[in-house]
Design a protein around this motif. Structure first.
Motif, PDB file in Angstrom:
ATOM      1  N   THR A 129       0.812  -1.216   0.000  1.00 22.00           N
ATOM      2  CA  THR A 129       0.000   0.000   0.000  1.00 22.00           C
ATOM      3  C   THR A 129       0.849   1.270   0.000  1.00 22.00           C
ATOM      4  N   TRP A 130       2.138   1.152   0.380  1.00 20.03           N
ATOM      5  CA  TRP A 130       2.946   2.369   0.487  1.00 20.03           C
ATOM      6  C   TRP A 130       4.385   2.265  -0.027  1.00 20.03           C
ATOM      7  N   SER A 131       4.958   1.080  -0.110  1.00 20.72           N
ATOM      8  CA  SER A 131       6.375   0.940  -0.469  1.00 20.72           C
ATOM      9  C   SER A 131       6.649   1.468  -1.879  1.00 20.72           C
ATOM     10  N   PRO A 132       7.696   2.264  -2.033  1.00 23.96           N
ATOM     11  CA  PRO A 132       8.005   2.822  -3.353  1.00 23.96           C
ATOM     12  C   PRO A 132       8.518   1.785  -4.347  1.00 23.96           C
ATOM     13  N   TRP A 133       8.835   0.599  -3.881  1.00 26.23           N
ATOM     14  CA  TRP A 133       9.421  -0.420  -4.759  1.00 26.23           C
ATOM     15  C   TRP A 133       8.428  -1.506  -5.173  1.00 26.23           C
ATOM     16  N   GLU A 134       7.266  -1.523  -4.558  1.00 27.52           N
ATOM     17  CA  GLU A 134       6.302  -2.602  -4.810  1.00 27.52           C
ATOM     18  C   GLU A 134       5.814  -2.684  -6.246  1.00 27.52           C
ATOM     19  N   HIS A 135       5.838  -1.581  -6.971  1.00 24.86           N
ATOM     20  CA  HIS A 135       5.247  -1.581  -8.310  1.00 24.86           C
ATOM     21  C   HIS A 135       6.298  -1.454  -9.414  1.00 24.86           C
ATOM     22  N   LEU A 136       7.561  -1.722  -9.081  1.00 22.82           N
ATOM     23  CA  LEU A 136       8.618  -1.671 -10.093  1.00 22.82           C
ATOM     24  C   LEU A 136       8.487  -2.789 -11.118  1.00 22.82           C
ATOM     25  N   ASP A 137       7.917  -3.898 -10.691  1.00 18.70           N
ATOM     26  CA  ASP A 137       7.752  -5.047 -11.581  1.00 18.70           C
ATOM     27  C   ASP A 137       6.389  -5.679 -11.316  1.00 18.70           C
ATOM     28  N   PRO A 138       5.434  -5.499 -12.246  1.00 24.78           N
ATOM     29  CA  PRO A 138       4.101  -6.064 -12.042  1.00 24.78           C
ATOM     30  C   PRO A 138       4.097  -7.590 -11.909  1.00 24.78           C
ATOM     31  N   SER A 139       5.124  -8.270 -12.448  1.00 27.51           N
ATOM     32  CA  SER A 139       5.169  -9.734 -12.342  1.00 27.51           C
ATOM     33  C   SER A 139       6.101 -10.234 -11.244  1.00 27.51           C
ATOM     34  N   MET A 140       6.495  -9.341 -10.342  1.00 31.24           N
ATOM     35  CA  MET A 140       7.419  -9.728  -9.280  1.00 31.24           C
ATOM     36  C   MET A 140       6.831 -10.872  -8.449  1.00 31.24           C
ATOM     37  N   GLY A 185      10.250 -11.760  13.408  1.00 30.87           N
ATOM     38  CA  GLY A 185      10.315 -13.027  12.696  1.00 30.87           C
ATOM     39  C   GLY A 185       9.573 -13.056  11.373  1.00 30.87           C
ATOM     40  N   ALA A 186       8.844 -11.997  11.039  1.00 25.28           N
ATOM     41  CA  ALA A 186       8.161 -11.949   9.739  1.00 25.28           C
ATOM     42  C   ALA A 186       9.205 -11.796   8.636  1.00 25.28           C
ATOM     43  N   VAL A 187       9.001 -12.529   7.543  1.00 28.59           N
ATOM     44  CA  VAL A 187       9.949 -12.517   6.433  1.00 28.59           C
ATOM     45  C   VAL A 187       9.199 -12.222   5.142  1.00 28.59           C
ATOM     46  N   TYR A 188       9.812 -11.394   4.313  1.00 31.38           N
ATOM     47  CA  TYR A 188       9.276 -11.058   2.994  1.00 31.38           C
ATOM     48  C   TYR A 188      10.418 -11.201   2.003  1.00 31.38           C
ATOM     49  N   ALA A 189      10.201 -11.985   0.955  1.00 27.99           N
ATOM     50  CA  ALA A 189      11.216 -12.156  -0.087  1.00 27.99           C
ATOM     51  C   ALA A 189      10.598 -11.785  -1.423  1.00 27.99           C
ATOM     52  N   TRP A 190      11.417 -11.304  -2.328  1.00 26.23           N
ATOM     53  CA  TRP A 190      10.932 -10.933  -3.654  1.00 26.23           C
ATOM     54  C   TRP A 190      11.965 -11.316  -4.710  1.00 26.23           C
ATOM     55  N   ASP A 191      11.465 -11.510  -5.916  1.00 19.42           N
ATOM     56  CA  ASP A 191      12.319 -11.803  -7.064  1.00 19.42           C
ATOM     57  C   ASP A 191      11.662 -11.137  -8.265  1.00 19.42           C
ATOM     58  N   GLY A 192      12.298 -10.103  -8.772  1.00 25.36           N
ATOM     59  CA  GLY A 192      11.695  -9.342  -9.850  1.00 25.36           C
ATOM     60  C   GLY A 192      12.661  -9.036 -10.976  1.00 25.36           C
ATOM     61  N   ASN A 193      12.258  -8.113 -11.819  1.00 21.67           N
ATOM     62  CA  ASN A 193      13.083  -7.701 -12.951  1.00 21.67           C
ATOM     63  C   ASN A 193      14.327  -6.980 -12.445  1.00 21.67           C
ATOM     64  N   LYS A 194      15.136  -6.439 -13.374  1.00 23.38           N
ATOM     65  CA  LYS A 194      16.384  -5.820 -12.925  1.00 23.38           C
ATOM     66  C   LYS A 194      16.159  -4.537 -12.126  1.00 23.38           C
ATOM     67  N   LYS A 195      15.009  -3.886 -12.284  1.00 25.40           N
ATOM     68  CA  LYS A 195      14.703  -2.715 -11.455  1.00 25.40           C
ATOM     69  C   LYS A 195      14.393  -3.137 -10.017  1.00 25.40           C
ATOM     70  N   ALA A 196      13.597  -4.185  -9.862  1.00 26.90           N
ATOM     71  CA  ALA A 196      13.184  -4.647  -8.528  1.00 26.90           C
ATOM     72  C   ALA A 196      14.258  -5.500  -7.872  1.00 26.90           C
ATOM     73  N   GLY A 197      14.994  -6.242  -8.668  1.00 26.20           N
ATOM     74  CA  GLY A 197      16.030  -7.106  -8.121  1.00 26.20           C
ATOM     75  C   GLY A 197      15.467  -8.291  -7.359  1.00 26.20           C
TER      76      GLY A 197
END
Length: 180
Positions: free
Chosen positions: A52-63, A75-87
């Motif tokens: 809802t607020w992170s500036p990086w969440e929408h760098l890659d629609p298919s992330m 202990g909460a964990v969030y991982a992402w794998d996106g395009n070269k902009k999102a990394g």
């Protein structure tokens, strides 16, 4: 031949100068949100709400995103794998003090590996909250070399400013709707 010597000396001077740069960096931005800390804390302490607020969440629609560990907080964990902009990377909440402080271990894996600490500090100011977003990490030689031309503060600072503006908008809107 003289031009080659000048180029070699210039490159050597640049490398030596980069080696003298600080071994760590720190980026800090602050904003005031017109809601109490309780209205901001949940947006930061729950990775499910970062979209809802992170500036990086929408760098890659298919992330690709995944959540594991605790549902929120310590202990909460969030991982992402996106395009070269999102990394690609991973965040884990390593400290969660209700309505005052959240500490996150932030590991970027691609396009460049780095390991950082992010802290969100919340301070009540009357009916508002002062939110301070800090990220610190080691400066590798490549970071030092790049930092001669563009500092980490300039590279990341604008994203922090956009994220804090988004956070302010979402928190204040939620408070106005009674959903804080």
């Amino acid at each position: 031949m003289t031009a080659i010597v000048v180029i070699v000396v210039a490159v050597l001077a640049l490398v030596l100068f980069a080696a003298t740069r600080p071994d760590s960096y720190r980026v800090v931005r602050t904003a005031t949100v017109q809601t109490p800390p309780s209205g901001v804390f949940g947006l930061l302490n729950d990775f499910h709400r970062w979209d809802t607020w992170s500036p990086w969440e929408h760098l890659d629609p298919s992330m690709k995103r995944s959540h594991s560990g605790a549902a929120q907080g310590l202990g909460a964990v969030y991982a992402w794998d996106g395009n070269k902009k999102a990394g690609m990377g991973r965040m884990e909440i390593t400290g969660s003090e209700p309505h005052s402080r959240i500490t996150i271990k932030l590991d970027f894996l691609k396009p460049f590996e780095s390991h950082n600490t992010t802290v969100f500090a919340l301070a009540a100011e009357g009916n508002a909250t002062r939110v301070t977003w800090t990220m610190e990490g080691p400066s590798s030689f490549m970071t030092k070399l790049m930092g001669i031309f563009v500092s980490m503060d300039k590279m990341i600072g604008k994203d922090f400013e956009a994220g804090l503006a988004n956070l302010k908008r979402v928190a204040e809107q939620s408070a106005g709707e009674g959903r804080a």
